[in-house]
Design a protein around this motif. Structure first.
Motif, PDB file in Angstrom:
ATOM      1  N   GLY A 182       0.784  -1.228   0.000  1.00  0.00           N
ATOM      2  CA  GLY A 182       0.000   0.000   0.000  1.00  0.00           C
ATOM      3  C   GLY A 182       0.811   1.271   0.000  1.00  0.00           C
ATOM      4  N   ILE A 183       2.129   1.157  -0.043  1.00  0.00           N
ATOM      5  CA  ILE A 183       2.997   2.336  -0.015  1.00  0.00           C
ATOM      6  C   ILE A 183       3.510   2.631  -1.419  1.00  0.00           C
ATOM      7  CG2 ILE A 183       5.155   3.290   0.892  1.00  0.00           C
ATOM      8  CD1 ILE A 183       3.146   3.081   3.024  1.00  0.00           C
ATOM      9  N   PRO A 184       3.456   3.882  -1.848  1.00  0.00           N
ATOM     10  CA  PRO A 184       4.042   4.241  -3.162  1.00  0.00           C
ATOM     11  C   PRO A 184       5.557   4.299  -3.075  1.00  0.00           C
ATOM     12  CG  PRO A 184       3.146   6.205  -2.132  1.00  0.00           C
ATOM     13  CD  PRO A 184       2.791   5.049  -1.231  1.00  0.00           C
ATOM     14  N   TRP A 185       6.196   3.144  -2.914  1.00  0.00           N
ATOM     15  CA  TRP A 185       7.638   3.088  -2.706  1.00  0.00           C
ATOM     16  C   TRP A 185       8.404   3.776  -3.832  1.00  0.00           C
ATOM     17  CZ3 TRP A 185       8.747   1.598   2.026  1.00  0.00           C
ATOM     18  CH2 TRP A 185       7.940   0.672   2.692  1.00  0.00           C
ATOM     19  N   HIS A 186       7.897   3.708  -5.037  1.00  0.00           N
ATOM     20  CA  HIS A 186       8.615   4.244  -6.197  1.00  0.00           C
ATOM     21  C   HIS A 186       8.739   5.766  -6.144  1.00  0.00           C
ATOM     22  CE1 HIS A 186       4.354   4.506  -7.141  1.00  0.00           C
ATOM     23  NE2 HIS A 186       4.635   5.456  -8.020  1.00  0.00           N
ATOM     24  N   ASN A 187       7.948   6.423  -5.276  1.00  0.00           N
ATOM     25  CA  ASN A 187       8.019   7.885  -5.163  1.00  0.00           C
ATOM     26  C   ASN A 187       8.914   8.352  -4.014  1.00  0.00           C
ATOM     27  OD1 ASN A 187       6.319   8.350  -7.298  1.00  0.00           O
ATOM     28  ND2 ASN A 187       4.486   8.608  -6.050  1.00  0.00           N
ATOM     29  N   LEU A 188       9.363   7.430  -3.177  1.00  0.00           N
ATOM     30  CA  LEU A 188      10.003   7.812  -1.913  1.00  0.00           C
ATOM     31  C   LEU A 188      11.494   8.101  -2.098  1.00  0.00           C
ATOM     32  CD1 LEU A 188       8.314   5.330   0.573  1.00  0.00           C
ATOM     33  CD2 LEU A 188       7.599   7.630  -0.092  1.00  0.00           C
ATOM     34  N   ARG A 189      11.887   9.252  -1.583  1.00  0.00           N
ATOM     35  CA  ARG A 189      13.303   9.631  -1.547  1.00  0.00           C
ATOM     36  C   ARG A 189      13.910   9.412  -0.160  1.00  0.00           C
ATOM     37  NH1 ARG A 189      14.813  12.508  -6.032  1.00  0.00           N
ATOM     38  NH2 ARG A 189      13.112  13.223  -7.384  1.00  0.00           N
ATOM     39  N   HIS A 190      13.045   9.262   0.840  1.00  0.00           N
ATOM     40  CA  HIS A 190      13.526   9.099   2.219  1.00  0.00           C
ATOM     41  C   HIS A 190      12.667   8.023   2.894  1.00  0.00           C
ATOM     42  CE1 HIS A 190      15.617  12.897   1.515  1.00  0.00           C
ATOM     43  NE2 HIS A 190      14.467  13.369   1.060  1.00  0.00           N
ATOM     44  N   ILE A 191      13.322   6.983   3.390  1.00  0.00           N
ATOM     45  CA  ILE A 191      12.630   5.883   4.066  1.00  0.00           C
ATOM     46  C   ILE A 191      13.299   5.657   5.421  1.00  0.00           C
ATOM     47  CG2 ILE A 191      12.086   3.423   4.016  1.00  0.00           C
ATOM     48  CD1 ILE A 191      12.060   3.539   1.006  1.00  0.00           C
ATOM     49  N   HIS A 192      12.469   5.616   6.465  1.00  0.00           N
ATOM     50  CA  HIS A 192      12.979   5.367   7.814  1.00  0.00           C
ATOM     51  C   HIS A 192      12.074   4.337   8.484  1.00  0.00           C
ATOM     52  CE1 HIS A 192      15.638   8.781   7.230  1.00  0.00           C
ATOM     53  NE2 HIS A 192      14.589   9.472   6.806  1.00  0.00           N
ATOM     54  N   LEU A 193      12.496   3.092   8.467  1.00  0.00           N
ATOM     55  CA  LEU A 193      11.728   1.997   9.064  1.00  0.00           C
ATOM     56  C   LEU A 193      12.389   1.630  10.388  1.00  0.00           C
ATOM     57  CD1 LEU A 193      11.129  -0.175   5.856  1.00  0.00           C
ATOM     58  CD2 LEU A 193       9.725   1.688   6.778  1.00  0.00           C
ATOM     59  N   ASP A 237      12.972  -5.617  -0.660  1.00  0.00           N
ATOM     60  CA  ASP A 237      11.916  -5.426  -1.659  1.00  0.00           C
ATOM     61  C   ASP A 237      11.520  -3.959  -1.749  1.00  0.00           C
ATOM     62  OD1 ASP A 237      11.898  -8.116  -2.238  1.00  0.00           O
ATOM     63  OD2 ASP A 237      10.230  -8.585  -0.884  1.00  0.00           O
ATOM     64  N   ALA A 238      11.407  -3.313  -0.585  1.00  0.00           N
ATOM     65  CA  ALA A 238      11.049  -1.890  -0.585  1.00  0.00           C
ATOM     66  C   ALA A 238      12.127  -1.053  -1.260  1.00  0.00           C
ATOM     67  CB  ALA A 238      10.822  -1.416   0.850  1.00  0.00           C
ATOM     68  N   LEU A 239      13.390  -1.360  -0.962  1.00  0.00           N
ATOM     69  CA  LEU A 239      14.492  -0.606  -1.574  1.00  0.00           C
ATOM     70  C   LEU A 239      14.550  -0.819  -3.072  1.00  0.00           C
ATOM     71  CD1 LEU A 239      17.353  -1.172   1.043  1.00  0.00           C
ATOM     72  CD2 LEU A 239      15.856   0.811   0.786  1.00  0.00           C
ATOM     73  N   GLU A 240      14.181  -1.987  -3.530  1.00  0.00           N
ATOM     74  CA  GLU A 240      14.216  -2.256  -4.961  1.00  0.00           C
ATOM     75  C   GLU A 240      13.234  -1.371  -5.718  1.00  0.00           C
ATOM     76  OE1 GLU A 240      14.073  -6.132  -7.967  1.00  0.00           O
ATOM     77  OE2 GLU A 240      13.528  -6.340  -5.850  1.00  0.00           O
ATOM     78  N   HIS A 241      12.074  -1.104  -5.116  1.00  0.00           N
ATOM     79  CA  HIS A 241      11.055  -0.284  -5.785  1.00  0.00           C
ATOM     80  C   HIS A 241      11.486   1.180  -5.914  1.00  0.00           C
ATOM     81  CE1 HIS A 241       8.041  -3.376  -6.153  1.00  0.00           C
ATOM     82  NE2 HIS A 241       8.091  -3.647  -4.857  1.00  0.00           N
ATOM     83  N   CYS A 242      12.290   1.672  -4.960  1.00  0.00           N
ATOM     84  CA  CYS A 242      12.659   3.091  -4.979  1.00  0.00           C
ATOM     85  C   CYS A 242      14.151   3.287  -5.236  1.00  0.00           C
ATOM     86  CB  CYS A 242      12.278   3.762  -3.667  1.00  0.00           C
ATOM     87  SG  CYS A 242      13.045   3.026  -2.216  1.00  0.00           S
ATOM     88  N   SER A 243      14.804   2.279  -5.768  1.00  0.00           N
ATOM     89  CA  SER A 243      16.265   2.294  -5.884  1.00  0.00           C
ATOM     90  C   SER A 243      16.778   3.446  -6.740  1.00  0.00           C
ATOM     91  CB  SER A 243      16.748   0.967  -6.474  1.00  0.00           C
ATOM     92  OG  SER A 243      16.152   0.750  -7.759  1.00  0.00           O
ATOM     93  N   ALA A 244      15.983   3.915  -7.698  1.00  0.00           N
ATOM     94  CA  ALA A 244      16.469   4.929  -8.625  1.00  0.00           C
ATOM     95  C   ALA A 244      16.470   6.335  -8.039  1.00  0.00           C
ATOM     96  CB  ALA A 244      15.624   4.915  -9.895  1.00  0.00           C
ATOM     97  N   ILE A 245      15.688   6.566  -6.964  1.00  0.00           N
ATOM     98  CA  ILE A 245      15.568   7.933  -6.436  1.00  0.00           C
ATOM     99  C   ILE A 245      15.877   8.030  -4.943  1.00  0.00           C
ATOM    100  CG2 ILE A 245      13.871   8.581  -8.177  1.00  0.00           C
ATOM    101  CD1 ILE A 245      11.719   8.266  -6.034  1.00  0.00           C
ATOM    102  N   LEU A 246      16.046   6.911  -4.244  1.00  0.00           N
ATOM    103  CA  LEU A 246      16.236   6.940  -2.791  1.00  0.00           C
ATOM    104  C   LEU A 246      17.515   7.689  -2.415  1.00  0.00           C
ATOM    105  CD1 LEU A 246      15.055   5.897  -0.088  1.00  0.00           C
ATOM    106  CD2 LEU A 246      16.575   3.921  -0.323  1.00  0.00           C
ATOM    107  N   GLU A 247      17.384   8.618  -1.450  1.00  0.00           N
ATOM    108  CA  GLU A 247      18.520   9.433  -1.025  1.00  0.00           C
ATOM    109  C   GLU A 247      18.976   9.119   0.396  1.00  0.00           C
ATOM    110  OE1 GLU A 247      17.548  13.511  -1.566  1.00  0.00           O
ATOM    111  OE2 GLU A 247      16.977  13.283  -3.673  1.00  0.00           O
ATOM    112  N   THR A 248      18.055   8.955   1.331  1.00  0.00           N
ATOM    113  CA  THR A 248      18.415   8.632   2.719  1.00  0.00           C
ATOM    114  C   THR A 248      17.540   7.484   3.200  1.00  0.00           C
ATOM    115  OG1 THR A 248      16.848  10.207   3.713  1.00  0.00           O
ATOM    116  CG2 THR A 248      19.065  11.017   3.185  1.00  0.00           C
TER     117      THR A 248
END
Length: 474
Positions: free
Chosen positions: A279-290, A301-312
């Motif tokens: 349910g999370i738009p992982w592909h849009n996320l630049r910052h993830i804190h779990l 799996d979560a990192l794979e969806h946002c790998s192209a834009i993730l910054e922190t």
């Protein structure tokens, strides 16, 4: 008749005698009266003159003070400059309902000019924090929400920020949970959140809160860019469908924090985490804190969806022998600047970290922090893990990165011996020579207190290249 004059005759005599005063005496009396009146008039005029002089002096004094103030350095600053100074002063503290007076209030009480600036700038009123306390009167909670609404209303439609935090210092977790279940919080979406547009939202929500929140109009949901959820997993929510946070179309930062009301083994995944899997738009996320403990495969799996834009990114991972023995295609994090990984596992934390990190490919000049939630890790094992990450090649060649190069690495590990062994010193030198700013935090758990040391506290005089330690800091 005895010859005595009647009383009326005596009165007539007195009246007659007064009527026969000399003209000189009468004139003197009149002149004295006139002089007295003239003197009184002069005194009154002198009094008025003195009063006017006092008013003139007061006016001149005030004018002098105004002129002097106008020459003071602070008066030479434009409103734009003052506004920037106020912003710098206010940004370090988030206003808290029923907390200490925030800087906005203090500044607005200095003078009318400052008050006008503070009230006119909307950004000064766009953020607030609510830390519930166990108030005696239920009406106090209603007032607390009213204060928050009044504060945010001064932002005049600007996108706001709010943090409703139940993890403060209460008597017990049971007390915090009872406050969370009260009517004021059950109605917090209707009475507070729905009335404003929020750019940043920090909440302590269960499943039903989030679903009510997602029913708000699209113009409200599309404003949310930063969502921080302290998730409360309730038994009645277990059968509910996954949450659909794709309605937050502009979400770029997502944080999932542990339940503040219960303590469960940190090595186990946080209850209810699977509600966020799809349910999370992982592909849009630049910052993830779990920060809530998650299985390592879920995080990958979560990192794979946002790998192209993730910054922190900061993660608390757990795993078992199945994860460490199951190879997978590496995830390329081409834009990553900072990564923090905390191991939470009954299995060997160093092995979990190594397997997790070797499943990633990092951008050049990224920063890495490694540690464990339960116990600090062994320095030699952590250094070997970093060394393995540095040497691993990009085998599929998608990004042309032959070797991962970190900007800095921070390691949290157990207390070192009095002298660092030669093998460890050699690995340290090898990592430093690769251009990595290596930072090591030692923790001594002797007794009930933990103490932190830098690598400088364990110098090795026999080591040839002593300069290797100069850059180490806690």
């Amino acid at each position: 008749m005895d010859g005595t004059a009647p009383a009326s005759d005596i009165f007539d005599v007195r009246r007659t005698s007064s009527c026969y005063e000399s003209e000189e005496e009468s004139q003197e009396i009149n002149e004295s009266t006139c002089c007295a009146k003239e003197a009184s008039q002069l005194l009154l005029e002198e009094k008025h003159l003195i009063a006017r002089r006092e008013e003139d002096l007061k006016s001149e004094t005030e004018s002098g003070v105004i002129a002097l103030n106008a020459l003071s350095p602070i008066k030479q600053l434009s409103n734009d400059v003052l506004c920037h100074i106020f912003e710098l002063h206010c940004k370090d503290s988030l206003p808290q309902v029923w907390g200490p007076p925030p800087p906005q209030i203090t500044l607005s009480h200095v003078c009318s000019a400052w008050r006008e600036i503070i009230l006119d700038v909307r950004t000064f009123w766009s953020s607030i924090r609510i830390v519930p306390r166990d108030f005696d009167a239920p009406q106090t909670f209603v007032s607390m929400v009213k204060v928050a609404n009044t504060w945010l209303s001064r932002a005049k439609g600007l996108s706001c920020s709010i943090d409703i935090d139940f993890s403060g210092d209460f008597e017990s977790w049971a007390s915090r949970r009872s406050l969370w279940r009260k009517d004021w919080h059950e109605n917090i979406i209707k009475d507070l959140i729905s009335l404003h547009k929020f750019k940043k939202l920090g909440v302590t929500f269960a499943d039903h809160h989030l679903r009510d929140f997602l029913q708000l109009p699209d113009d409200k949901l599309s404003c949310v860019e930063d969502l921080c959820v302290r998730y409360i997993s309730l038994n009645e929510d277990d059968a509910a469908s996954p949450l659909d946070l794709y309605k937050l179309s502009n979400l770029t930062s997502f944080s999932l924090l542990p339940n503040p009301f219960i303590t469960y083994p940190v090595c186990n995944p946080s209850p209810g985490y699977s509600k966020f899997a799809s349910g999370i738009p992982w592909h849009n996320l630049r910052h993830i804190h779990l920060r809530a403990t998650m299985p390592a495969p879920f995080c990958l799996d979560a990192l794979e969806h946002c790998s192209a834009i993730l910054e922190t990114c900061s993660l608390a991972i757990t795993g078992d022998r199945t994860f460490t023995s199951s190879p997978r295609v590496p995830v390329h994090l081409s834009q990553l600047r900072e990564l923090e990984v905390i191991a939470c596992s009954l299995f060997r934390d160093e092995k979990i970290l190594e397997s997790f990190l070797l499943s990633l490919r990092f951008a050049k000049r990224s920063s890495l922090t490694l540690g464990s939630r339960d116990y600090p890790l062994d320095l030699e094992m952590l250094l070997q893990t970093v060394k393995a990450c540095l040497r691993v090649g990009d085998r599929d060649g998608k990004h042309g990165i032959e070797v991962t190069k970190f900007k800095s690495v921070t390691l949290h590990c157990i207390d070192a011996e009095d002298k660092i062994e030669d093998e460890v010193s050699y690995v340290i030198k090898e990592i430093k020579l690769s251009g990595v700013d290596l930072n090591v935090v030692f923790t001594d758990y002797s007794g009930n207190e933990s103490k932190h040391y830098s690598l400088d506290d364990y110098s090795d005089e026999s080591y040839d290249d002593e300069a290797i330690y100069d850059d180490f800091a806690c």
